[in-house]
Scaffold this motif. Structure first.
Motif, PDB file in Angstrom:
ATOM      1  N   CYS A   6       0.926  -1.062   0.011  1.00  0.00           N
ATOM      2  CA  CYS A   6       0.020  -0.073   0.040  1.00  0.00           C
ATOM      3  C   CYS A   6       0.879   1.297   0.125  1.00  0.00           C
ATOM      4  N   ILE A   7       0.598   2.276  -0.717  1.00  0.00           N
ATOM      5  CA  ILE A   7       1.260   3.341  -0.817  1.00  0.00           C
ATOM      6  C   ILE A   7       0.431   4.581  -0.486  1.00  0.00           C
ATOM      7  N   VAL A   8      -0.639   4.454   0.232  1.00  0.00           N
ATOM      8  CA  VAL A   8      -1.588   5.443   0.428  1.00  0.00           C
ATOM      9  C   VAL A   8      -1.105   6.299   1.912  1.00  0.00           C
ATOM     10  N   CYS A   9      -0.257   5.655   2.783  1.00  0.00           N
ATOM     11  CA  CYS A   9      -0.074   6.080   3.931  1.00  0.00           C
ATOM     12  C   CYS A   9       1.435   5.585   4.269  1.00  0.00           C
ATOM     13  N   PRO A  10       2.036   6.379   5.301  1.00  0.00           N
ATOM     14  CA  PRO A  10       3.492   5.618   5.474  1.00  0.00           C
ATOM     15  C   PRO A  10       3.624   4.499   6.138  1.00  0.00           C
ATOM     16  N   ASN A  11       2.622   3.813   6.405  1.00  0.00           N
ATOM     17  CA  ASN A  11       2.696   2.489   6.978  1.00  0.00           C
ATOM     18  C   ASN A  11       3.171   1.377   6.015  1.00  0.00           C
ATOM     19  N   GLY A  12       2.908   1.353   4.740  1.00  0.00           N
ATOM     20  CA  GLY A  12       3.414   0.492   3.543  1.00  0.00           C
ATOM     21  C   GLY A  12       2.974  -0.801   3.801  1.00  0.00           C
ATOM     22  N   CYS A  13       1.616  -1.123   4.164  1.00  0.00           N
ATOM     23  CA  CYS A  13       1.279  -2.443   4.505  1.00  0.00           C
ATOM     24  C   CYS A  13       1.249  -3.423   3.478  1.00  0.00           C
ATOM     25  N   HIS A  14       1.721  -4.596   3.708  1.00  0.00           N
ATOM     26  CA  HIS A  14       1.546  -5.639   2.933  1.00  0.00           C
ATOM     27  C   HIS A  14       0.313  -6.261   2.617  1.00  0.00           C
ATOM     28  N   LEU A  15      -0.386  -5.808   1.459  1.00  0.00           N
ATOM     29  CA  LEU A  15      -1.880  -6.444   1.198  1.00  0.00           C
ATOM     30  C   LEU A  15      -1.651  -7.623   0.339  1.00  0.00           C
ATOM     31  N   THR A  16      -2.653  -8.544   0.733  1.00  0.00           N
ATOM     32  CA  THR A  16      -3.153  -9.724  -0.134  1.00  0.00           C
ATOM     33  C   THR A  16      -4.671  -9.826  -0.381  1.00  0.00           C
ATOM     34  N   VAL A  17      -4.956  -9.915  -1.687  1.00  0.00           N
ATOM     35  CA  VAL A  17      -6.042  -9.953  -2.133  1.00  0.00           C
ATOM     36  C   VAL A  17      -6.393 -11.439  -2.648  1.00  0.00           C
ATOM     37  N   ASP A  18      -7.448 -12.217  -2.338  1.00  0.00           N
ATOM     38  CA  ASP A  18      -7.615 -13.751  -2.556  1.00  0.00           C
ATOM     39  C   ASP A  18      -8.594 -13.431  -3.729  1.00  0.00           C
ATOM     40  N   ASP A  19      -8.975 -14.766  -3.968  1.00  0.00           N
ATOM     41  CA  ASP A  19      -9.619 -14.927  -5.169  1.00  0.00           C
ATOM     42  C   ASP A  19     -11.097 -14.481  -5.106  1.00  0.00           C
ATOM     43  N   ASN A  20     -11.496 -14.060  -3.750  1.00  0.00           N
ATOM     44  CA  ASN A  20     -12.880 -13.712  -3.708  1.00  0.00           C
ATOM     45  C   ASN A  20     -12.999 -12.230  -3.499  1.00  0.00           C
ATOM     46  N   ASN A  21     -11.636 -11.611  -3.637  1.00  0.00           N
ATOM     47  CA  ASN A  21     -11.755 -10.159  -3.574  1.00  0.00           C
ATOM     48  C   ASN A  21     -11.508  -9.675  -2.156  1.00  0.00           C
ATOM     49  N   ASN A  22     -11.231 -10.457  -1.170  1.00  0.00           N
ATOM     50  CA  ASN A  22     -11.115 -10.101   0.247  1.00  0.00           C
ATOM     51  C   ASN A  22      -9.702  -9.699   0.372  1.00  0.00           C
ATOM     52  N   VAL A  23      -9.430  -8.633   1.019  1.00  0.00           N
ATOM     53  CA  VAL A  23      -8.081  -7.892   1.443  1.00  0.00           C
ATOM     54  C   VAL A  23      -7.836  -7.993   2.721  1.00  0.00           C
ATOM     55  N   SER A  24      -6.721  -8.518   2.853  1.00  0.00           N
ATOM     56  CA  SER A  24      -5.992  -8.724   4.242  1.00  0.00           C
ATOM     57  C   SER A  24      -4.630  -7.920   4.444  1.00  0.00           C
TER      58      SER A  24
END
Length: 116
Positions: A6-24
């Motif tokens: 993620c590049i929206v805020c300084p946290n830089g979260c590592h995002l995963t999107v599964d086949d059902n479009n669920n974000v974690s």
């Protein structure tokens, strides 16, 4: 499964999107919105420079006033590179209006050309 940083805020979260479009992996709502945007129509801001006719400022910084689709970046850069500014402009003045029909304007980001 797709992965993003993620590049929206300084946290830089590592995002995963599964086949059902669920974000974690996001620590805020913006992370989920960013992941969905990246999956459907990734957008970016552009910062660049334009040439001028003025010897005291041969190039000046410009940027898009809003995000544009990522697939337009190279075309927008070609349009920016065609411009030679011959007027004294100030911050926020439009250099290219509605570039490539994107709805975004290219604006100047300096007062170095402003008329005194």
């Amino acid at each position: 499964m797709r992965e993003f940083t993620c590049i929206v805020c300084p946290n830089g979260c590592h995002l995963t999107v599964d086949d059902n479009n669920n974000v974690s992996g996001n620590t805020c709502r913006k992370g989920a919105e960013f992941a969905f945007q990246e999956m459907t129509d990734p957008k970016r801001n552009i910062s660049s420079t334009c040439r001028t006719v003025f010897s005291f400022a041969p190039v000046v910084p410009v940027k898009t006033n809003r995000e544009i689709s990522k697939d337009l970046i190279f075309g927008v850069m070609k349009e920016i590179n065609k411009v030679i500014i011959d007027k004294k402009l100030k911050i926020g003045d439009v250099v290219i209006q509605n570039v490539l029909g994107s709805g975004a304007d290219i604006i100047i980001t300096t007062n170095s050309l402003e008329e005194n």
